[in-house]
Design a protein around this motif. Structure first.
Motif, short mmCIF file in Angstrom:
data_model
loop_
_atom_site.label_atom_id
_atom_site.label_comp_id
_atom_site.label_asym_id
_atom_site.label_seq_id
_atom_site.Cartn_x
_atom_site.Cartn_y
_atom_site.Cartn_z
N ALA A 14 -31.76 -7.07 6.14
CA ALA A 14 -31.58 -7.71 7.43
C ALA A 14 -30.30 -7.19 8.10
O ALA A 14 -29.28 -7.00 7.43
CB ALA A 14 -31.50 -9.23 7.27
N GLY A 15 -30.43 -6.93 9.39
CA GLY A 15 -29.31 -6.37 10.14
C GLY A 15 -29.33 -4.86 10.19
O GLY A 15 -28.57 -4.25 10.96
N GLY A 16 -30.18 -4.26 9.39
CA GLY A 16 -30.24 -2.81 9.34
C GLY A 16 -31.15 -2.22 10.40
O GLY A 16 -31.68 -2.93 11.27
N SER A 17 -31.33 -0.91 10.33
CA SER A 17 -32.14 -0.18 11.30
C SER A 17 -33.20 0.64 10.59
O SER A 17 -33.02 1.06 9.45
CB SER A 17 -31.26 0.74 12.15
N LEU A 18 -34.25 0.90 11.32
CA LEU A 18 -35.36 1.68 10.79
C LEU A 18 -36.10 2.26 11.99
O LEU A 18 -36.09 1.68 13.08
CB LEU A 18 -36.28 0.79 9.98
N SER A 19 -36.71 3.38 11.77
CA SER A 19 -37.53 3.94 12.84
C SER A 19 -38.89 4.33 12.31
O SER A 19 -39.04 4.68 11.14
CB SER A 19 -36.85 5.16 13.48
N VAL A 20 -39.87 4.24 13.16
CA VAL A 20 -41.22 4.69 12.85
C VAL A 20 -41.67 5.63 13.95
O VAL A 20 -41.19 5.53 15.09
CB VAL A 20 -42.21 3.50 12.72
N SER A 21 -42.53 6.53 13.62
CA SER A 21 -43.05 7.46 14.61
C SER A 21 -44.55 7.58 14.46
O SER A 21 -45.12 7.24 13.42
CB SER A 21 -42.39 8.84 14.46
N CYS A 22 -45.17 8.07 15.51
CA CYS A 22 -46.62 8.19 15.54
C CYS A 22 -47.00 9.45 16.29
O CYS A 22 -46.64 9.62 17.46
CB CYS A 22 -47.22 6.96 16.23
N ALA A 23 -47.72 10.32 15.61
CA ALA A 23 -48.16 11.57 16.22
C ALA A 23 -49.63 11.47 16.61
O ALA A 23 -50.46 11.03 15.81
CB ALA A 23 -47.97 12.72 15.23
N ALA A 24 -49.90 11.85 17.83
CA ALA A 24 -51.27 11.81 18.34
C ALA A 24 -51.86 13.21 18.36
O ALA A 24 -51.17 14.19 18.61
CB ALA A 24 -51.28 11.21 19.74
N SER A 25 -53.15 13.27 18.10
CA SER A 25 -53.87 14.54 18.17
C SER A 25 -55.27 14.27 18.71
O SER A 25 -55.72 13.13 18.76
CB SER A 25 -53.94 15.21 16.80
N GLY A 26 -55.93 15.33 19.11
CA GLY A 26 -57.27 15.18 19.67
C GLY A 26 -57.25 15.23 21.18
O GLY A 26 -56.58 16.08 21.77
N SER A 27 -57.93 14.31 21.80
CA SER A 27 -58.05 14.28 23.27
C SER A 27 -56.82 13.66 23.92
O SER A 27 -56.88 12.59 24.53
CB SER A 27 -59.31 13.53 23.66
N ILE A 28 -55.72 14.36 23.81
CA ILE A 28 -54.43 13.84 24.29
C ILE A 28 -54.48 13.53 25.78
O ILE A 28 -53.85 12.57 26.24
CB ILE A 28 -53.31 14.84 23.98
N PHE A 29 -55.23 14.29 26.53
CA PHE A 29 -55.28 14.13 27.97
C PHE A 29 -55.81 12.75 28.37
O PHE A 29 -55.60 12.30 29.49
CB PHE A 29 -56.20 15.19 28.59
N SER A 30 -56.48 12.08 27.45
CA SER A 30 -57.09 10.79 27.78
C SER A 30 -56.16 9.61 27.56
O SER A 30 -56.52 8.46 27.82
CB SER A 30 -58.36 10.57 26.95
N ILE A 31 -54.93 9.88 27.11
CA ILE A 31 -53.99 8.80 26.79
C ILE A 31 -53.32 8.29 28.07
O ILE A 31 -52.73 9.07 28.81
CB ILE A 31 -52.93 9.26 25.79
N ASN A 32 -53.38 6.99 28.29
CA ASN A 32 -52.68 6.35 29.39
C ASN A 32 -51.33 5.80 28.96
O ASN A 32 -50.37 5.78 29.72
CB ASN A 32 -53.51 5.19 29.96
N ALA A 33 -51.30 5.31 27.75
CA ALA A 33 -50.09 4.68 27.22
C ALA A 33 -50.16 4.69 25.69
O ALA A 33 -51.25 4.77 25.11
CB ALA A 33 -49.95 3.25 27.72
N MET A 34 -49.00 4.61 25.08
CA MET A 34 -48.93 4.50 23.62
C MET A 34 -47.96 3.39 23.27
O MET A 34 -47.06 3.06 24.05
CB MET A 34 -48.48 5.81 22.99
N GLY A 35 -48.16 2.84 22.10
CA GLY A 35 -47.26 1.76 21.73
C GLY A 35 -47.42 1.34 20.30
O GLY A 35 -48.05 2.04 19.49
N TRP A 36 -46.83 0.20 20.02
CA TRP A 36 -46.84 -0.34 18.66
C TRP A 36 -47.23 -1.81 18.69
O TRP A 36 -46.75 -2.58 19.53
CB TRP A 36 -45.44 -0.21 18.04
N ASN A 53 -47.51 6.51 30.57
CA ASN A 53 -47.30 7.93 30.85
C ASN A 53 -46.16 8.13 31.84
O ASN A 53 -45.43 9.12 31.75
CB ASN A 53 -48.57 8.56 31.40
N GLY A 54 -45.99 7.21 32.76
CA GLY A 54 -44.92 7.34 33.74
C GLY A 54 -43.55 6.99 33.18
O GLY A 54 -42.53 7.21 33.85
N GLY A 55 -43.53 6.47 31.96
CA GLY A 55 -42.25 6.15 31.32
C GLY A 55 -41.89 4.68 31.32
O GLY A 55 -40.93 4.28 30.66
#
Length: 116
Positions: A14-36, A53-55
């Motif tokens: 508790a109190g610490g930090s951690l990061s996770v990542s997610c790599a997408a492949s395939g029909s990338i052009f069809s992605i509107n948004a990504m998340g967790w 996509n707009g940030g």
């Protein structure tokens, strides 16, 4: 079809930090948004953070100010930096992609455990 592969996660105090990542492949052009999303034992899956996509971003109230979502378009990867972690953040974290035509994709999930 979009495939999502998560990495990261693990055990942190508790109190610490951690990061996770997610790599997408395939029909990338069809992605509107990504998340967790996350799902704790005995609880429903809930949105943690989303980046369009707009940030623009969206966060669950419970993680605002502690978690940061970012995306590397060139690498088709989304990141979630988690700081000031609490035991109640313990859950399986799922990568999510919102796609065109009202479709979506999910990763298999990665476990984040925060010890008290």
């Amino acid at each position: 079809q979009v495939q999502l592969v998560e990495s990261g996660g693990g055990l942190v105090q508790a109190g610490g930090s951690l990061s996770v990542s997610c790599a997408a492949s395939g029909s990338i052009f069809s992605i509107n948004a990504m998340g967790w999303y996350r799902q704790a034992p005995g609880k429903e899956r809930e949105l943690v953070a989303l980046i369009r996509n707009g940030g623009s971003t969206r966060y669950a109230d419970s993680v605002k100010g502690r978690f940061t979502i970012s995306r590397d378009i060139a690498k088709n990867t989304v990141y979630l930096q988690m700081n000031s972690l609490k035991p109640e953040d313990t859950a399986v974290y799922y990568c999510y992609a919102d796609l065109r035509l009202a479709m979506n994709s999910w990763g298999k999930g990665t476990l984040v455990t925060v010890s008290s």
